[in-house]
Design an enzyme around this catalytic site. Sequence first.
Site, PDB file in Angstrom:
ATOM      1  N   ARG A   1      58.347   3.260  17.317  1.00 29.96           N
ATOM      2  CA  ARG A   1      57.262   2.934  18.441  1.00 29.96           C
ATOM      3  C   ARG A   1      57.119   1.450  18.388  1.00 29.96           C
ATOM      4  O   ARG A   1      56.350   0.672  17.734  1.00 29.96           O
ATOM      5  CB  ARG A   1      56.029   3.481  17.911  1.00 29.96           C
ATOM      6  CG  ARG A   1      56.013   5.160  17.888  1.00 29.96           C
ATOM      7  CD  ARG A   1      56.337   5.736  19.213  1.00 29.96           C
ATOM      8  NE  ARG A   1      56.066   7.142  19.433  1.00 29.96           N
ATOM      9  CZ  ARG A   1      56.377   7.783  20.723  1.00 29.96           C
ATOM     10  NH1 ARG A   1      56.727   7.052  21.634  1.00 29.96           N
ATOM     11  NH2 ARG A   1      56.147   9.007  20.682  1.00 29.96           N
TER      12      ARG A   1
ATOM     13  N   ALA B   1      55.677  15.730  20.585  1.00 30.36           N
ATOM     14  CA  ALA B   1      54.661  15.334  21.551  1.00 30.36           C
ATOM     15  C   ALA B   1      55.150  14.768  23.121  1.00 30.36           C
ATOM     16  O   ALA B   1      56.417  14.194  22.973  1.00 30.36           O
ATOM     17  CB  ALA B   1      53.429  14.357  21.379  1.00 30.36           C
TER      18      ALA B   1
ATOM     19  N   GLU C   1      58.369  20.136  25.101  1.00 30.33           N
ATOM     20  CA  GLU C   1      58.185  19.088  24.181  1.00 30.33           C
ATOM     21  C   GLU C   1      58.911  19.544  22.825  1.00 30.33           C
ATOM     22  O   GLU C   1      59.828  18.810  22.263  1.00 30.33           O
ATOM     23  CB  GLU C   1      57.080  18.299  24.069  1.00 30.33           C
ATOM     24  CG  GLU C   1      56.647  17.648  25.463  1.00 30.33           C
ATOM     25  CD  GLU C   1      57.466  16.347  25.638  1.00 30.33           C
ATOM     26  OE1 GLU C   1      58.100  15.724  24.884  1.00 30.33           O
ATOM     27  OE2 GLU C   1      57.660  15.991  26.717  1.00 30.33           O
TER      28      GLU C   1
ATOM     29  N   GLU D   1      62.643  17.821  21.709  1.00 37.13           N
ATOM     30  CA  GLU D   1      62.379  16.752  20.642  1.00 37.13           C
ATOM     31  C   GLU D   1      62.952  17.269  19.621  1.00 37.13           C
ATOM     32  O   GLU D   1      63.412  16.572  18.560  1.00 37.13           O
ATOM     33  CB  GLU D   1      61.223  16.249  20.419  1.00 37.13           C
ATOM     34  CG  GLU D   1      60.660  15.171  21.605  1.00 37.13           C
ATOM     35  CD  GLU D   1      59.267  14.586  21.336  1.00 37.13           C
ATOM     36  OE1 GLU D   1      58.713  14.615  20.465  1.00 37.13           O
ATOM     37  OE2 GLU D   1      58.986  13.698  22.187  1.00 37.13           O
TER      38      GLU D   1
ATOM     39  N   GLU E   1      64.210   8.133  21.244  1.00 38.81           N
ATOM     40  CA  GLU E   1      64.447   9.479  20.795  1.00 38.81           C
ATOM     41  C   GLU E   1      65.867   9.602  20.150  1.00 38.81           C
ATOM     42  O   GLU E   1      66.016  10.639  19.594  1.00 38.81           O
ATOM     43  CB  GLU E   1      64.123  10.660  22.011  1.00 38.81           C
ATOM     44  CG  GLU E   1      62.653  10.598  22.163  1.00 38.81           C
ATOM     45  CD  GLU E   1      62.408  11.578  23.437  1.00 38.81           C
ATOM     46  OE1 GLU E   1      63.485  12.124  23.945  1.00 38.81           O
ATOM     47  OE2 GLU E   1      61.216  11.922  23.522  1.00 38.81           O
TER      48      GLU E   1
END
Length: 195
Positions: free
Chosen positions: A78, A90, A107, A111, A157
């Site tokens: 992040r 999320a 999601e 993910e 990701e």
Amino acid sequence: MTPAERAALLTAPLADLADAAEVVASDVVYEGRVWDVRRDRFRFGGAEIERDYVDHTGAVAVLARDADDRVLLINQYRHPIRSRDWELPAGLLDVEHEDPLAAAQRELAEEADLEAAEWSELLTFATSPGGSDETIRVYEARGVSATAEAFARTEEEAELVLRWVPLAEVVEAALAGRIHNSILLVAVLAAHARG
């Protein structure tokens, strides 16, 4: 606020109170790639007030639990906090007219390459109500299994790390201050409190 409304806040069961102040002007002052910054002028308490805030699409998150009471966590970079933090799967509610549950299912698949047989809403919360209109709806998913095909991941990701962790261990990490993602903290503490 009238004296009766104030008295009701002090004696009624604890709950937030919807209060749509009259907006007299609203403009996007910054248009971003993912969300915008909006400036509203509104009437409140006999005065006009101006506030800027992040105009957010909203989001969903998934607390996936297995039969051993483990929670699926993902580790993702992040940039704003310069950290690879532990999170729940999320994502944004950025597909027009998409049902929040369908977004949560999407999601989890995108993910973590997982799907779930059972879904229930765990909670909904406002992430930063003083500076953003973002709300996050967290779903609990059980009966988790692999999807038929894996998803290609790009950008942050591309380096996701998945880990199944006992719920009690996640709660302990939260209380010890070793994990910081607000969605993860709120969701695991709520799940732990519910038993």
